[in-house]
Motif scaffolding. Structure first.
Motif, mmCIF file in Angstrom:
data_model
loop_
_atom_site.group_PDB
_atom_site.id
_atom_site.type_symbol
_atom_site.label_atom_id
_atom_site.label_comp_id
_atom_site.label_asym_id
_atom_site.label_seq_id
_atom_site.Cartn_x
_atom_site.Cartn_y
_atom_site.Cartn_z
ATOM 1 N N UNK A 70 0.856 -1.192 0.000
ATOM 2 C CA UNK A 70 0.000 0.000 0.000
ATOM 3 C C UNK A 70 0.887 1.236 0.000
ATOM 4 N N UNK A 71 0.869 1.984 -1.125
ATOM 5 C CA UNK A 71 1.662 3.200 -1.207
ATOM 6 C C UNK A 71 0.765 4.331 -1.696
ATOM 7 N N UNK A 72 1.237 5.557 -1.468
ATOM 8 C CA UNK A 72 0.454 6.729 -1.892
ATOM 9 C C UNK A 72 1.376 7.643 -2.691
ATOM 10 N N UNK A 73 0.945 8.002 -3.896
ATOM 11 C CA UNK A 73 1.733 8.912 -4.734
ATOM 12 C C UNK A 73 0.808 9.973 -5.312
ATOM 13 N N UNK A 74 1.197 11.238 -5.161
ATOM 14 C CA UNK A 74 0.353 12.381 -5.571
ATOM 15 C C UNK A 74 -1.070 12.190 -5.037
ATOM 16 N N UNK A 75 -1.129 11.695 -3.812
ATOM 17 C CA UNK A 75 -2.425 11.535 -3.156
ATOM 18 C C UNK A 75 -3.241 10.350 -3.643
ATOM 19 N N UNK A 76 -2.672 9.549 -4.551
ATOM 20 C CA UNK A 76 -3.410 8.391 -5.079
ATOM 21 C C UNK A 76 -2.919 7.112 -4.406
ATOM 22 N N UNK A 77 -3.874 6.320 -3.945
ATOM 23 C CA UNK A 77 -3.529 5.101 -3.202
ATOM 24 C C UNK A 77 -3.404 3.925 -4.172
ATOM 25 N N UNK A 78 -2.279 3.247 -4.046
ATOM 26 C CA UNK A 78 -2.030 2.046 -4.853
ATOM 27 C C UNK A 78 -2.020 0.809 -3.956
ATOM 28 N N UNK A 79 -2.506 -0.303 -4.491
ATOM 29 C CA UNK A 79 -2.338 -1.610 -3.845
ATOM 30 C C UNK A 79 -1.487 -2.418 -4.815
ATOM 31 N N UNK A 80 -0.240 -2.650 -4.444
ATOM 32 C CA UNK A 80 0.691 -3.233 -5.416
ATOM 33 C C UNK A 80 0.840 -2.257 -6.577
ATOM 34 N N UNK A 81 0.674 -2.767 -7.799
ATOM 35 C CA UNK A 81 0.820 -1.879 -8.962
ATOM 36 C C UNK A 81 -0.526 -1.392 -9.496
ATOM 37 N N UNK A 82 -1.592 -1.587 -8.730
ATOM 38 C CA UNK A 82 -2.914 -1.155 -9.183
ATOM 39 C C UNK A 82 -3.397 0.031 -8.358
ATOM 40 N N UNK A 83 -4.129 0.930 -9.007
ATOM 41 C CA UNK A 83 -4.813 1.970 -8.245
ATOM 42 C C UNK A 83 -5.873 1.307 -7.368
ATOM 43 N N UNK A 84 -6.155 1.932 -6.237
ATOM 44 C CA UNK A 84 -7.109 1.362 -5.269
ATOM 45 C C UNK A 84 -8.404 0.892 -5.937
ATOM 46 N N UNK B 104 -17.036 -0.343 -0.594
ATOM 47 C CA UNK B 104 -16.390 -0.433 -1.911
ATOM 48 C C UNK B 104 -15.614 0.841 -2.211
ATOM 49 N N UNK B 105 -14.345 0.710 -2.597
ATOM 50 C CA UNK B 105 -13.489 1.879 -2.827
ATOM 51 C C UNK B 105 -13.350 2.085 -4.339
ATOM 52 N N UNK B 106 -14.062 3.083 -4.841
ATOM 53 C CA UNK B 106 -14.144 3.268 -6.300
ATOM 54 C C UNK B 106 -13.372 4.482 -6.777
ATOM 55 N N UNK B 107 -12.596 5.091 -5.891
ATOM 56 C CA UNK B 107 -11.829 6.288 -6.238
ATOM 57 C C UNK B 107 -10.493 6.202 -5.504
ATOM 58 N N UNK B 108 -9.379 6.333 -6.239
ATOM 59 C CA UNK B 108 -8.055 6.220 -5.603
ATOM 60 C C UNK B 108 -7.502 7.575 -5.165
ATOM 61 N N UNK B 109 -8.168 8.661 -5.559
ATOM 62 C CA UNK B 109 -7.667 10.003 -5.231
ATOM 63 C C UNK B 109 -8.135 10.362 -3.817
ATOM 64 N N UNK B 110 -7.217 10.236 -2.854
ATOM 65 C CA UNK B 110 -7.638 10.361 -1.454
ATOM 66 C C UNK B 110 -8.032 11.776 -1.067
ATOM 67 N N UNK B 111 -7.459 12.770 -1.740
ATOM 68 C CA UNK B 111 -7.885 14.147 -1.434
ATOM 69 C C UNK B 111 -9.364 14.273 -1.793
ATOM 70 N N UNK B 112 -9.728 13.704 -2.950
ATOM 71 C CA UNK B 112 -11.125 13.759 -3.386
ATOM 72 C C UNK B 112 -12.006 12.903 -2.462
#
Ligand SMILES: Nc1ncnc2c1ncn2[C@@H]1O[C@H](COP(=O)(O)OP(=O)(O)O)[C@@H](O)[C@H]1O
Ligand SMILES: O=C(O)[C@@H](O)C(=O)COP(=O)(O)O
Length: 428
Positions: free
Chosen positions: A124-138, A150-158
């Motif tokens: 689980x990493x975060x880049x430019x506020x976007x959460x990744x699980x492995x190499x996939x966006x959340x 259900x997590x349908x948006x990877x942009x955590x600021x949003x």
């Protein structure tokens, strides 16, 4: 006796995950289930994690329970508070991460906190506020199918902006790369612009070290257990921790071994399949539609487990199912009822089977673990050997057993594919 860190975790597996990382960081940590109703002995304890079941409950209840936990932790003298939520930011547009964080900040009279869900060792990493699980966006990681959140948006600021009326800021990797002073200065300037919540990038442990350094004096930090592993070094640098301690040693495990799985996450589905491939006759599948028709399936599951336990054979009872089957059950019964039927069935199996001699219990799923631990009446957990990152064996005293119950609470997406069998080898 006062504690250094007081943590409020929004589910039980998350609490164990954080407690495990605090222990690995060198803190003596106790996990309590809910706010303790009686005085507990915190001699030689550096950190307490209060496990709540507040991730998926109504917002008002989550806020009230979190504030009660905060109050109790402040009475224990906690220098810093930590709100632990999922490394995949499990929540809905209604909450509960935003409203709980807002309530905690207000109660503490604090102006700002950081949101650090990353747990790099588990991908689980975060880049430019976007959460990744492995190499996939959340939103492409399987979490988009979660039965409850259900997590349908990877942009955590949003995502967080939908949960709080306050503006949400970002501390990105470029800032972290400049070090902790630059990060602190950035946080300060965001605070001056009214940003109470700051989503923080983190790609690796070094980023988490920078964040821990920059936030050690904040009254409240929030996030996943990755930050929890980085903070103890900062507490030591502040002179708040006396010595590094060895990870806890538990007393020898005893009794029958049982796996109960209510998680429908991808990792769990693979672990169920792996177990069934090794023990084709070792598993019993529960299904909410059958459970809704009466006690028959539950009784069959109990008989199955008793039979296998009597011959010391591995046993798995699971409701884990692929997204299509989960959706079909939910369409028929509603999300809440389907979940409740499964949680009730698994927790009543746990109670009955522990009474029948199960002493080593592995539970897969956060909500499921909450239901099982509550039904067993467990109040405190000691942290022991780590099985896989984020999942340790724990031990709980139980009135019905002479020796403590060995319990592993596995987050849905944690653990290697052979987790359901290897966990018991680690304990042996
Ligand atoms: N077959 C199923 N159909 C519908 N809901 C299910 C099924 N199996 C499990 N559930 C529910 O799904 C939820 C899974 O959540 P949880 O236990 O937190 O797992 P995870 O840790 O993977 O998120 C629980 O409420 C559980 O009762
Ligand atoms: O941070 C994490 O990923 C875990 O500690 C956690 O909270 C997982 O929750 P569940 O998958 O619902 O068990």
């Amino acid at each position: 006796m006062t504690i250094v860190l007081g943590a409020i975790a929004d589910d039980f597996t998350g609490a164990t995950d954080l407690a495990n990382n605090l222990v690995r960081g060198g803190m003596r940590c106790l996990q309590v289930i809910g706010v303790p109703q009686q005085e507990i002995d915190l001699t030689d304890i550096d950190a307490v994690v209060v496990a709540l079941k507040s991730r998926s409950c109504p917002v008002g209840e989550a806020v009230a329970d979190s504030l009660a936990a905060l109050e109790w932790l402040r009475q224990q003298g906690a220098r810093q508070l930590f709100f632990k939520y999922c490394s995949t930011f499990d929540s809905t547009d209604q909450g509960n991460i935003g409203p709980v964080t807002d309530a905690l900040l207000e109660a503490l009279g604090a102006h700002q906190t950081v949101m650090v869900p990353a747990f790099p060792i588990n991908g689980r990493t975060v880049y430019q506020g976007h959460l990744f699980v492995g190499d996939r966006l959340l939103n492409d990681s399987g979490m988009q199918h979660h039965p409850l959140t259900p997590m349908k948006d990877a942009d955590l600021v949003r995502v967080l902006s939908r949960q709080t009326p306050h503006p949400v800021g970002l501390a990105n990797r470029a800032i972290l790369a400049k070090g902790s002073e630059a990060t602190s200065a950035h946080l300060l300037s965001l605070a001056e612009h009214g940003m109470r919540h700051v989503i923080c990038d983190s790609l690796d442990e070094q980023d988490l070290d920078v964040l821990a350094d920059a936030t050690v004096l904040m009254p409240l930090v929030t996030g996943g257990s990755g930050l929890g592993q980085a903070l103890p070094a900062q507490y030591r640098a502040q002179g708040w921790l006396e010595r590094i301690t060895e990870p806890g040693r538990l007393s020898p495990a005893s009794g029958g071994a049982l796996v109960l799985s209510g998680s429908c996450s991808r990792a769990t589905l693979a672990q169920v399949a792996d177990f069934l491939a090794k023990y084709p006759d070792g598993g019993f599948a529960l299904d909410p539609l059958s459970l809704s028709e009466g006690d028959k399936q539950w009784e069959q599951a109990l008989a199955f487990a008793l039979e296998r336990l009597s011959s010391n054979a591995p046993v798995l009872i699971y409701a884990s199912a692929d997204p299509e089957r989960v959706k079909a059950a939910q369409a028929e019964l509603g999300v809440e009822r389907a979940g409740h039927l499964v949680e009730e069935a698994l927790s009543q199996l746990a109670v009955t089977l522990v009474n029948e001699g199960v002493g080593r219990l592995l539970v897969a799923g956060g909500e499921t673990s909450g239901a099982v631990v509550s039904a067993l009446g467990i109040t405190t957990l000691r942290i022991g050997e780590q099985i896989d990152p984020g999942v340790p064996w724990t031990q709980a005293p139980l009135a019905v057993r002479e020796a403590p119950l060995s319990l592993a609470l596995k987050s849905g997406n944690f653990g290697g594919v052979d987790f359901f069998t290897r966990a018991f080898e680690v304990l042996a």
